[in-house]
Design a protein around this motif. Structure first.
Motif, PDB file in Angstrom:
ATOM      1  N   ILE A  13      33.374  37.108  47.445  1.00 52.11           N
ATOM      2  CA  ILE A  13      33.734  38.362  46.800  1.00 52.11           C
ATOM      3  C   ILE A  13      34.790  38.078  45.736  1.00 52.11           C
ATOM      4  N   LYS A  14      34.386  38.246  44.489  1.00 50.40           N
ATOM      5  CA  LYS A  14      35.257  37.897  43.364  1.00 50.40           C
ATOM      6  C   LYS A  14      35.689  39.100  42.538  1.00 50.40           C
ATOM      7  N   ASP A  15      35.066  40.271  42.788  1.00 51.21           N
ATOM      8  CA  ASP A  15      35.436  41.459  42.023  1.00 51.21           C
ATOM      9  C   ASP A  15      35.273  42.692  42.904  1.00 51.21           C
ATOM     10  N   LEU A  16      35.774  43.829  42.422  1.00 49.30           N
ATOM     11  CA  LEU A  16      35.733  45.058  43.214  1.00 49.30           C
ATOM     12  C   LEU A  16      34.311  45.533  43.484  1.00 49.30           C
ATOM     13  N   ASP A  17      33.421  45.356  42.545  1.00 46.80           N
ATOM     14  CA  ASP A  17      32.040  45.780  42.747  1.00 46.80           C
ATOM     15  C   ASP A  17      31.412  45.067  43.942  1.00 46.80           C
ATOM     16  N   SER A  18      31.636  43.760  44.054  1.00 47.77           N
ATOM     17  CA  SER A  18      31.073  43.026  45.191  1.00 47.77           C
ATOM     18  C   SER A  18      31.778  43.405  46.495  1.00 47.77           C
ATOM     19  N   LEU A  19      33.063  43.765  46.424  1.00 43.70           N
ATOM     20  CA  LEU A  19      33.766  44.246  47.624  1.00 43.70           C
ATOM     21  C   LEU A  19      33.151  45.564  48.093  1.00 43.70           C
ATOM     22  N   TYR A  20      32.934  46.509  47.170  1.00 42.56           N
ATOM     23  CA  TYR A  20      32.323  47.785  47.539  1.00 42.56           C
ATOM     24  C   TYR A  20      30.936  47.576  48.142  1.00 42.56           C
ATOM     25  N   ASN A  21      30.159  46.694  47.553  1.00 46.34           N
ATOM     26  CA  ASN A  21      28.817  46.409  48.080  1.00 46.34           C
ATOM     27  C   ASN A  21      28.878  45.844  49.489  1.00 46.34           C
ATOM     28  N   GLU A  22      29.777  44.912  49.716  1.00 46.77           N
ATOM     29  CA  GLU A  22      29.892  44.273  51.035  1.00 46.77           C
ATOM     30  C   GLU A  22      30.350  45.283  52.091  1.00 46.77           C
ATOM     31  N   LEU A  23      31.351  46.082  51.758  1.00 46.34           N
ATOM     32  CA  LEU A  23      31.825  47.083  52.716  1.00 46.34           C
ATOM     33  C   LEU A  23      30.744  48.132  52.983  1.00 46.34           C
ATOM     34  N   SER A  24      29.979  48.473  51.969  1.00 46.22           N
ATOM     35  CA  SER A  24      28.886  49.417  52.153  1.00 46.22           C
ATOM     36  C   SER A  24      27.829  48.867  53.115  1.00 46.22           C
ATOM     37  N   LEU A  25      27.533  47.583  52.993  1.00 50.83           N
ATOM     38  CA  LEU A  25      26.588  46.950  53.920  1.00 50.83           C
ATOM     39  C   LEU A  25      27.141  46.900  55.341  1.00 50.83           C
ATOM     40  N   LEU A  26      28.406  46.521  55.468  1.00 55.55           N
ATOM     41  CA  LEU A  26      29.018  46.388  56.797  1.00 55.55           C
ATOM     42  C   LEU A  26      29.128  47.723  57.529  1.00 55.55           C
ATOM     43  N   PHE A  27      29.497  48.767  56.788  1.00 57.34           N
ATOM     44  CA  PHE A  27      29.745  50.059  57.419  1.00 57.34           C
ATOM     45  C   PHE A  27      28.585  51.041  57.276  1.00 57.34           C
ATOM     46  N   GLY A  28      27.640  50.739  56.407  1.00 54.30           N
ATOM     47  CA  GLY A  28      26.498  51.628  56.241  1.00 54.30           C
ATOM     48  C   GLY A  28      26.864  52.931  55.552  1.00 54.30           C
ATOM     49  N   PHE A  29      27.550  52.835  54.419  1.00 55.05           N
ATOM     50  CA  PHE A  29      27.899  54.023  53.645  1.00 55.05           C
ATOM     51  C   PHE A  29      26.634  54.666  53.092  1.00 55.05           C
ATOM     52  N   PRO A  30      26.676  55.977  52.859  1.00 53.71           N
ATOM     53  CA  PRO A  30      25.502  56.646  52.269  1.00 53.71           C
ATOM     54  C   PRO A  30      25.297  56.204  50.821  1.00 53.71           C
ATOM     55  N   ASP A  31      24.080  56.358  50.339  1.00 52.07           N
ATOM     56  CA  ASP A  31      23.732  55.945  48.978  1.00 52.07           C
ATOM     57  C   ASP A  31      24.562  56.650  47.906  1.00 52.07           C
ATOM     58  N   PHE A  32      25.008  57.863  48.181  1.00 49.12           N
ATOM     59  CA  PHE A  32      25.767  58.610  47.177  1.00 49.12           C
ATOM     60  C   PHE A  32      27.235  58.189  47.093  1.00 49.12           C
ATOM     61  N   CYS A  33      27.648  57.273  47.954  1.00 45.41           N
ATOM     62  CA  CYS A  33      29.045  56.821  47.944  1.00 45.41           C
ATOM     63  C   CYS A  33      29.357  56.124  46.616  1.00 45.41           C
ATOM     64  N   GLY A  34      30.373  56.592  45.938  1.00 47.98           N
ATOM     65  CA  GLY A  34      30.771  55.995  44.667  1.00 47.98           C
ATOM     66  C   GLY A  34      31.422  54.639  44.862  1.00 47.98           C
ATOM     67  N   LYS A  35      31.460  53.864  43.819  1.00 51.81           N
ATOM     68  CA  LYS A  35      32.089  52.542  43.875  1.00 51.81           C
ATOM     69  C   LYS A  35      33.490  52.643  43.273  1.00 51.81           C
ATOM     70  N   ASN A  36      34.361  53.308  44.039  1.00 54.45           N
ATOM     71  CA  ASN A  36      35.748  53.440  43.640  1.00 54.45           C
ATOM     72  C   ASN A  36      36.606  53.554  44.895  1.00 54.45           C
ATOM     73  N   VAL A  37      37.893  53.417  44.728  1.00 55.99           N
ATOM     74  CA  VAL A  37      38.806  53.386  45.868  1.00 55.99           C
ATOM     75  C   VAL A  37      38.788  54.705  46.644  1.00 55.99           C
ATOM     76  N   ASN A  38      38.763  55.828  45.946  1.00 54.49           N
ATOM     77  CA  ASN A  38      38.774  57.111  46.639  1.00 54.49           C
ATOM     78  C   ASN A  38      37.538  57.302  47.510  1.00 54.49           C
ATOM     79  N   ALA A  39      36.380  56.919  46.995  1.00 57.41           N
ATOM     80  CA  ALA A  39      35.145  57.018  47.777  1.00 57.41           C
ATOM     81  C   ALA A  39      35.193  56.084  48.984  1.00 57.41           C
ATOM     82  N   LEU A  40      35.740  54.905  48.787  1.00 60.24           N
ATOM     83  CA  LEU A  40      35.874  53.937  49.882  1.00 60.24           C
ATOM     84  C   LEU A  40      36.764  54.496  50.986  1.00 60.24           C
TER      85      LEU A  40
END
Length: 109
Positions: A13-40
């Motif tokens: 994980i080298k950037d925020l986009d890849s962090l959001y993707n990884e956390l989304s996979l691990l936690f199973g966020f809904p598809d509408f979840c934005g890729k920003n800190v507030n959504a996270l």
């Protein structure tokens, strides 16, 4: 307090986009979840409220996630700061609502 463990490996994980993707996979966020800190923060705050549908992994009110983080020392500062900030915010939300923190961090190399 019972603990469930989720492992976040930061080695690729080298950037925020890849962090959001990884956390989304691990936690199973809904598809509408934005890729920003507030959504996270919003999605991760839903771990005790499965009826909200913000995560596919959930814990009960008296449980806690052990978020095992591999490679934090070698991660870019932006990644480190984002993870710490998000966990602080999520746990603070629970403390304000008179609940135990939802996440404990376990840092490993």
């Amino acid at each position: 307090m019972e603990l469930k463990t989720i492992t976040l490996d930061l080695s690729n994980i080298k950037d925020l986009d890849s962090l959001y993707n990884e956390l989304s996979l691990l936690f199973g966020f809904p598809d509408f979840c934005g890729k920003n800190v507030n959504a996270l923060i919003d999605c991760m705050s839903g771990v005790r409220f499965p009826e909200e549908g913000m995560t596919k992994v959930n814990i009960c009110r008296d449980e806690c996630f052990m978020l095992e983080i591999k490679g934090l020392c070698d991660a870019p500062n932006e990644i480190k700061n984002t993870i710490i900030f998000v966990i602080e915010c999520v746990n603070e939300r629970y403390l304000i609502d008179k609940m135990n923190p939802a996440f404990l961090l376990h840092l490993i190399r």
